[in-house]
Design an enzyme around this catalytic site. Structure first.
Site, PDB file in Angstrom:
ATOM      1  N   LEU A   1       0.793  -1.220   0.000  1.00 14.46           N
ATOM      2  CA  LEU A   1       0.000   0.000   0.000  1.00 14.46           C
ATOM      3  C   LEU A   1       0.829   1.276   0.000  1.00 14.46           C
ATOM      4  O   LEU A   1       0.302   2.368   0.173  1.00 14.46           O
ATOM      5  CB  LEU A   1      -0.980  -0.007   1.172  1.00 14.46           C
ATOM      6  CG  LEU A   1      -1.978  -1.176   1.147  1.00 14.46           C
ATOM      7  CD1 LEU A   1      -2.854  -1.145   2.381  1.00 14.46           C
ATOM      8  CD2 LEU A   1      -2.809  -1.175  -0.116  1.00 14.46           C
ATOM      9  N   CYS A   2       2.140   1.152  -0.226  1.00 16.49           N
ATOM     10  CA  CYS A   2       3.000   2.338  -0.314  1.00 16.49           C
ATOM     11  C   CYS A   2       2.843   3.015  -1.673  1.00 16.49           C
ATOM     12  O   CYS A   2       2.681   2.338  -2.690  1.00 16.49           O
ATOM     13  CB  CYS A   2       4.466   1.948  -0.133  1.00 16.49           C
ATOM     14  SG  CYS A   2       4.918   1.632   1.564  1.00 16.49           S
ATOM     15  N   HIS A   3       2.921   4.328  -1.660  1.00 17.09           N
ATOM     16  CA  HIS A   3       2.896   5.091  -2.908  1.00 17.09           C
ATOM     17  C   HIS A   3       4.269   5.048  -3.565  1.00 17.09           C
ATOM     18  O   HIS A   3       5.284   5.127  -2.865  1.00 17.09           O
ATOM     19  CB  HIS A   3       2.543   6.555  -2.630  1.00 17.09           C
ATOM     20  CG  HIS A   3       1.137   6.750  -2.177  1.00 17.09           C
ATOM     21  ND1 HIS A   3       0.756   6.561  -0.873  1.00 17.09           N
ATOM     22  CD2 HIS A   3       0.032   7.124  -2.848  1.00 17.09           C
ATOM     23  CE1 HIS A   3      -0.545   6.809  -0.763  1.00 17.09           C
ATOM     24  NE2 HIS A   3      -1.011   7.148  -1.941  1.00 17.09           N
TER      25      HIS A   3
ATOM     26  N   MET B   1       8.805   4.337   5.216  1.00 18.61           N
ATOM     27  CA  MET B   1       8.974   2.972   4.709  1.00 18.61           C
ATOM     28  C   MET B   1      10.199   2.865   3.815  1.00 18.61           C
ATOM     29  O   MET B   1      10.904   1.850   3.830  1.00 18.61           O
ATOM     30  CB  MET B   1       7.721   2.501   3.973  1.00 18.61           C
ATOM     31  CG  MET B   1       6.521   2.316   4.886  1.00 18.61           C
ATOM     32  SD  MET B   1       6.841   1.283   6.339  1.00 18.61           S
ATOM     33  CE  MET B   1       7.332  -0.247   5.588  1.00 18.61           C
ATOM     34  N   GLU B   2      10.492   3.905   3.055  1.00 18.09           N
ATOM     35  CA  GLU B   2      11.678   3.885   2.205  1.00 18.09           C
ATOM     36  C   GLU B   2      12.952   3.801   3.049  1.00 18.09           C
ATOM     37  O   GLU B   2      13.881   3.045   2.723  1.00 18.09           O
ATOM     38  CB  GLU B   2      11.695   5.101   1.283  1.00 18.09           C
ATOM     39  CG  GLU B   2      10.677   5.026   0.159  1.00 18.09           C
ATOM     40  CD  GLU B   2       9.217   5.163   0.582  1.00 18.09           C
ATOM     41  OE1 GLU B   2       8.338   4.815  -0.226  1.00 18.09           O
ATOM     42  OE2 GLU B   2       8.934   5.612   1.716  1.00 18.09           O
TER      43      GLU B   2
ATOM     44  N   ASP C   1      24.343 -11.508   3.677  1.00 14.75           N
ATOM     45  CA  ASP C   1      24.641 -12.298   2.475  1.00 14.75           C
ATOM     46  C   ASP C   1      26.118 -12.258   2.118  1.00 14.75           C
ATOM     47  O   ASP C   1      26.712 -13.278   1.771  1.00 14.75           O
ATOM     48  CB  ASP C   1      23.799 -11.805   1.296  1.00 14.75           C
ATOM     49  CG  ASP C   1      24.078 -12.598   0.035  1.00 14.75           C
ATOM     50  OD1 ASP C   1      23.929 -13.844   0.068  1.00 14.75           O
ATOM     51  OD2 ASP C   1      24.474 -11.995  -0.975  1.00 14.75           O
TER      52      ASP C   1
END
Length: 158
Positions: free
Chosen positions: A75-77, A111-112, A126
């Site tokens: 739901l992020c733009h 969120m970014e 990793d």
């Protein structure tokens, strides 16, 4: 309980309409830590990890991930980021990551920044797992945000 912005009246998930919101300068800082063996930490610091430049690779991966956040968080733009900065601090027990995302726009960049920090940590894992498969990623969280209706916020100390 406050109304959840990503749910409509019937409880269905939706993308929030930000079209009427004004553009403002927005910035978010997120961070996390990866705990590891002294051997893995020393190899990262000296540049002798089996897969090469761990922190350089983690920085590029974090920036790339921040730019693609809307593709992995439903739901992020999609955002046109102005900048993404990723910094590393070598500590005795591992590596601390700080990611900063910023833009001038109608919705925040929390969120970014979180995706950037998480991706940097996963990339470090990793790149160094041949030296320490037991590394632990922890403390991933939003540290600070500014801009928008809710203004400036700083996370409490852990």
């Amino acid at each position: 309980m406050s109304k959840l912005t990503h749910l409509d009246e019937s409880g269905t998930a939706r993308m929030v309409d930000v079209g009427a919101k004004p553009d403002t300068a927005r910035r978010a800082v997120a961070g996390g830590f990866i705990r590891m063996s002294a051997e893995a930490r020393a190899a990262i610091e000296s540049g002798d990890a089996p897969k090469g430049d761990v922190l350089g690779t983690a920085r590029i991966a974090a920036i790339m991930a921040a730019k693609r956040t809307a593709e992995i968080i439903p739901l992020c733009h999609p955002l046109g980021l102005d900048a993404v900065d990723v910094d590393f601090s070598l500590e005795e027990a591992g590596v601390r990551v700080t990611a900063i995302a910023s833009l001038t726009g109608r919705t925040g960049v929390e969120m970014e920044a979180m995706v950037a920090a998480s991706t940097a940590l996963l990339t470090i894992y990793d790149m160094a797992k041949a030296l320490d498969k037991g590394m632990v990623i922890e403390e991933v969280r939003l540290l600070e945000k500014s801009g928008g209706k809710s203004g400036h916020w700083v996370a409490p100390a852990l």
